[in-house]
Design a protein around this motif. Structure first.
Motif, PDB file in Angstrom:
ATOM      1  N   MET A  55       0.802  -1.219   0.000  1.00  0.00           N
ATOM      2  CA  MET A  55       0.000   0.000   0.000  1.00  0.00           C
ATOM      3  C   MET A  55       0.842   1.281   0.000  1.00  0.00           C
TER       4      MET A  55
ATOM      5  N   LEU B 130       2.283   1.757  -3.447  1.00  0.00           N
ATOM      6  CA  LEU B 130       1.227   2.072  -4.410  1.00  0.00           C
ATOM      7  C   LEU B 130       0.800   3.536  -4.288  1.00  0.00           C
ATOM      8  N   GLN B 131       0.638   3.984  -3.037  1.00  0.00           N
ATOM      9  CA  GLN B 131       0.237   5.386  -2.820  1.00  0.00           C
ATOM     10  C   GLN B 131       1.277   6.325  -3.414  1.00  0.00           C
TER      11      GLN B 131
ATOM     12  N   THR C 228       1.265   5.644  -7.622  1.00  0.00           N
ATOM     13  CA  THR C 228       0.052   5.871  -8.411  1.00  0.00           C
ATOM     14  C   THR C 228      -0.693   7.140  -8.021  1.00  0.00           C
TER      15      THR C 228
ATOM     16  N   CYS D 293      -4.563   7.435  -9.649  1.00  0.00           N
ATOM     17  CA  CYS D 293      -5.692   6.940  -8.848  1.00  0.00           C
ATOM     18  C   CYS D 293      -5.932   7.854  -7.654  1.00  0.00           C
TER      19      CYS D 293
ATOM     20  N   GLN E 159      -7.157   7.790  -3.357  1.00  0.00           N
ATOM     21  CA  GLN E 159      -7.094   6.901  -2.187  1.00  0.00           C
ATOM     22  C   GLN E 159      -8.275   5.932  -2.187  1.00  0.00           C
TER      23      GLN E 159
ATOM     24  N   LEU F 201      -7.828   3.051  -4.666  1.00  0.00           N
ATOM     25  CA  LEU F 201      -6.861   2.059  -4.185  1.00  0.00           C
ATOM     26  C   LEU F 201      -7.491   1.155  -3.135  1.00  0.00           C
TER      27      LEU F 201
ATOM     28  N   TYR G   9      -9.827  -1.312  -4.844  1.00  0.00           N
ATOM     29  CA  TYR G   9      -9.046  -2.376  -5.474  1.00  0.00           C
ATOM     30  C   TYR G   9      -8.522  -3.351  -4.426  1.00  0.00           C
TER      31      TYR G   9
ATOM     32  N   MET H 263      -4.118  -6.302  -7.478  1.00  0.00           N
ATOM     33  CA  MET H 263      -4.169  -4.839  -7.359  1.00  0.00           C
ATOM     34  C   MET H 263      -3.504  -4.180  -8.562  1.00  0.00           C
TER      35      MET H 263
ATOM     36  N   VAL I  27      -5.240  -1.457 -11.361  1.00  0.00           N
ATOM     37  CA  VAL I  27      -4.695  -0.148 -11.747  1.00  0.00           C
ATOM     38  C   VAL I  27      -4.360  -0.138 -13.235  1.00  0.00           C
TER      39      VAL I  27
END
Lengths: 188, 194
Positions: free
Chosen positions: A26, A29-30, A33, A40, A42, A45, A48, A63, A67
């Motif tokens: 996570m 990813l934050q 992305t 994306c 929050q 995400l 997903y 995940m 995306v």
């Protein structure tokens, strides 16, 4: 073409820097992305993430596929999935080749003890950020608390938690909707 | 040569099945991997799977992918590992991209929106629980606490201090890439002898 290239490298970075599977992914990813590319939100995400719990296969690949599909359809999904898998693939092949030759494991063990603390702090930080958008209502806070307690203290499958949370969401939505309609009817 | 192809097809089939029927994260692939070890003892053993869990915890990447790569490699070298890993993730790629399209199409539906509100709350909760799990291993010393019953033994104070400093630093330096924190944590781990 540039987009596909960016997707691929973003997910290579995410795959290479995620220690500890789907949950620990996570923060990375934050970073990639949301902050770096603005692909994306929050909320997306989190959607997903929850759906990935219920679908077959590796959560990290799930995940990435979500995306990737959002950005560039099936091609995007494929590129993101391959990208997130590639680093582990290469690292494990190296491990398989070199395993017998690594002698000083104690140094690595100390380093990983440190990394685990870093990962715990990263996950904690990422929860704080997610909660700003996902825990606005009292009901949402209660669902979250329930999910924490069930996950920590029972062996209940995440699928059950996700499905029940979704149903509660639908029922609350229907309840709010009916109240709104009644409110409008009595108001007019 | 035909033995090579036959084995590749078998690897593809076994790992496609594992990818298709594994639901959930972390160790959910474990029962399938152990099942393969029992049916094909010459591929890899249960001991290999246990070693892989240790290796997966200290290298990036999901256990399933790591295990497929490692097992594929020990069965048939590079091509074995490529086949095993690709077929492990193939069902995921197909199914998740179908669901993603479905989600995009019905995203504006009020019922879907209401369900997602519940899902986001639960997702936040499950990530919190995972964080608590990592915290327990990284910062708490449960065995020492169980043995002595002293609250002072429950916390590894160095680790706890490091955790608090890291959370504060992450809140302050939001632009810094997470991997920078992990690199600093690794160096500190070595120098503090954690």
């Amino acid at each position: 073409m540039k987009l596909l290239w960016n997707i691929f490298w973003a997910f290579v970075r995410i795959g290479a820097l995620t220690f500890g599977g789907g949950y620990a992914m996570m923060p990375m990813l934050q970073k990639e992305t949301i902050e770096r590319y603005g692909w994306c939100t929050q909320e997306e995400l989190l959607d997903y993430f929850s759906l990935s719990q219920c679908l077959p296969g590796i959560i990290a690949v799930n995940m990435s596929t979500f995306v990737g599909t959002k950005l560039a359809g099936s091609t995007g999904a494929f590129i993101a999935g391959i990208g997130v898998t590639a680093p582990s693939f290469i690292i494990i092949i190296l491990v398989a080749i070199l395993l017998q030759q690594v002698t000083d494991l104690s140094l690595m063990n100390h380093a990983f003890a440190g990394i685990r603390i870093g990962v715990a702090a990263l996950i904690f930080h990422s929860v704080l950020r997610l909660s700003k958008s996902s825990l606005k209502t009292r009901i949402a806070q209660l669902i979250c608390l329930g999910a924490v307690l069930l996950s920590v203290f029972t062996d209940l499958s995440p699928i059950v938690i996700v499905v029940v949370a979704g149903l509660i969401g639908v029922m609350i939505g229907m309840y709010n909707n009916r109240n709104n309609i009644e409110g409008e009817a009595s108001g007019s | 040569m035909s033995g090579f192809i036959t084995t590749l097809v078998l690897i593809a089939y076994e790992f496609f099945k594992t990818g298709l029927f594994t639901i959930g994260g972390g160790l959910a692939t474990l029962p399938f991997l152990l099942d393969i070890a029992e049916r094909y003892p010459h591929w890899y053993t249960t001991q290999t799977v246990m070693d892989m869990i240790a290796i997966s915890e200290s290298t990036p990447g999901p256990l399933g992918v790591n295990m497929a790569t490692y097992a594929g490699y020990s069965i048939l070298g590079f091509w074995g590992s490529l086949t095993a890993t690709f077929f492990l993730i193939l069902p995921t790629l197909i199914i998740a991209s179908i669901v993603a399209r479905f989600l995009a199409r019905f995203n504006d539906n009020p019922t879907v929106q209401a369900a997602l509100v519940g899902l986001r709350a639960a997702g936040t909760g499950m990530i919190t629980a995972a964080g608590i799990g990592v915290f327990r291993v990284a910062v708490l010393n449960l065995p020492a606490f169980m043995a002595s019953g002293q609250v002072g033994d429950l916390f590894n104070l160095t680790a706890l201090a490091m955790f608090i400093v890291f959370v504060a630093a992450m809140a302050k330096f939001k632009k810094v890439h997470p991997v920078v924190f992990l690199a600093i944590a690794a160096v500190l781990g070595i120098f503090l002898g954690l």
